[in-house]
Design a protein around this motif. Structure first.
Motif, short mmCIF file in Angstrom:
data_model
loop_
_atom_site.label_atom_id
_atom_site.label_comp_id
_atom_site.label_asym_id
_atom_site.label_seq_id
_atom_site.Cartn_x
_atom_site.Cartn_y
_atom_site.Cartn_z
N PHE A 84 46.48 53.65 17.69
CA PHE A 84 47.07 54.16 16.45
C PHE A 84 48.45 53.51 16.22
O PHE A 84 48.74 53.00 15.14
CB PHE A 84 47.21 55.69 16.56
N GLU A 85 49.28 53.51 17.25
CA GLU A 85 50.64 52.97 17.12
C GLU A 85 50.63 51.46 16.88
O GLU A 85 51.51 50.93 16.20
CB GLU A 85 51.47 53.33 18.36
N VAL A 94 49.89 52.15 5.98
CA VAL A 94 48.46 52.44 5.88
C VAL A 94 48.15 53.83 6.46
O VAL A 94 48.84 54.31 7.36
CB VAL A 94 47.65 51.32 6.60
N LEU A 95 47.11 54.48 5.90
CA LEU A 95 46.71 55.78 6.43
C LEU A 95 45.84 55.57 7.68
O LEU A 95 44.70 55.12 7.59
CB LEU A 95 45.90 56.57 5.39
N ILE A 104 39.58 55.47 16.03
CA ILE A 104 40.67 55.30 15.07
C ILE A 104 40.08 55.09 13.68
O ILE A 104 39.20 54.26 13.48
CB ILE A 104 41.54 54.06 15.43
N LEU A 105 40.58 55.86 12.73
CA LEU A 105 40.16 55.74 11.34
C LEU A 105 41.28 55.13 10.52
O LEU A 105 42.46 55.44 10.74
CB LEU A 105 39.84 57.12 10.75
N THR A 151 42.53 46.19 5.32
CA THR A 151 43.77 46.93 5.12
C THR A 151 44.96 46.01 5.02
O THR A 151 46.10 46.43 5.25
CB THR A 151 43.99 47.88 6.33
N ASN A 152 44.67 44.74 4.77
CA ASN A 152 45.73 43.74 4.65
C ASN A 152 46.49 43.48 5.94
O ASN A 152 47.65 43.09 5.92
CB ASN A 152 46.75 44.11 3.56
#
Ligand code: BTN
Length: 247
Positions: A84-85, A94-95, A104-105, A151-152
């Motif tokens: 996540f980090e 980003v979400l 991880i979503l 997500t770029n």
């Protein structure tokens, strides 16, 4: 010999499954953590007997880590938090969400899956699949799927791995010096479905209830109509939210 952080690292052109290769390696070494990666994975395995599709350019990595088995639940959460980090560091806007036990979503779709298995001796094998630049078609999957590229986030699989390993090592250090609580809170602050109605699909049963977070061992807490129950393994699905129904 190549290394990433304090792990011996081998990168292959093609393997069936990095987890299988790491299990085999764990029988031949001790006192040394290691990483196995491959460019192409032809027989990738997911949790609960599922297949992990090996699209080119994505990261397929397995860490061989000597770790006390009784802390497996905590390790699983620390892995997930570190992933996540890593993404947040690459794109703070980003979400990103953690999803129990260790997915991880990104924007409510799965970008990373983790499969932890027992290796030989004291080794745990942590298999990590990251959709770096390709997301599998979701038609036949249980969930929506996305990639970092969607997500770029433009990054090469090994650069992602190096950044992740740096963050993971720092978090393992925090776990060993300050304990699990702070890491648990950080993971839970970003978890998918907290305090919502979920169903957990387990090997032989389904349980419905409100997701109340995780305990000091990383075990899921589910408030059912009868009691606060502990769930040790399973797949989480949100109920009542059409948009997220397949995650
Ligand atoms: C899941 O979400 O079901 C877990 C997927 C884990 C996939 C990774 S890819 C690298 C490693 N090798 C495997 O065969 N599986 C894991």
């Amino acid at each position: 010999m190549n290394k990433i952080e304090n792990y011996i690292w081998e990168d292959f052109d093609e393997l069936g499954s990095t987890n299988d290769a790491a299990k085999e390696k764990s029988a031949t070494v001790s006192g040394q953590n290691f990483i196995i990666t491959t460019r192409k994975q032809t027989n990738g395995r997911g949790r609960r007997g599922r297949t992990w599709i090996g699209l080119e350019g994505n990261l397929f990595a397995s860490l061989g880590l000597e770790f006390e088995l009784r802390y497996l639940g905590q390790l699983s959460i620390v892995i997930s938090l570190s992933l996540f980090e890593t993404i947040k560091k690459l794109n703070p806007n980003v979400l990103v969400q953690t999803k129990w036990p260790n997915d991880i979503l990104i924007n409510h779709a799965k970008a990373i899956g983790v499969l932890i298995e027992k290796g030989e001796g004291d080794y745990l094998i942590i298999g990590i699949g990251v959709n770096v630049c390709n997301a599998p078609e979701t038609k036949n999957l249980l969930y929506l799927s996305t990639s970092l590229k969607d997500t770029n986030i433009q990054i090469d699989r090994i650069e992602f791995l190096k950044l992740f390993m740096n963050i993971f090592n720092q978090n393992i250090h925090l776990l060993q010096t300050n304990g699990f609580e702070n890491l648990r809170e950080k993971w839970q602050a970003n978890v998918y479905g907290l305090n919502k109605k979920i169903v957990v699909n387990m090997e032989n049963e389904k349980l419905e209830g409100i997701f109340k977070g995780i305990d000091e061992n990383g075990t899921l807490l589910l408030q059912t109509t009868e009691a606060l129950k502990k769930v040790y393994a399973g797949d989480v699905f949100l109920i009542d939210e059409e948009k997220d129904a397949r995650i």
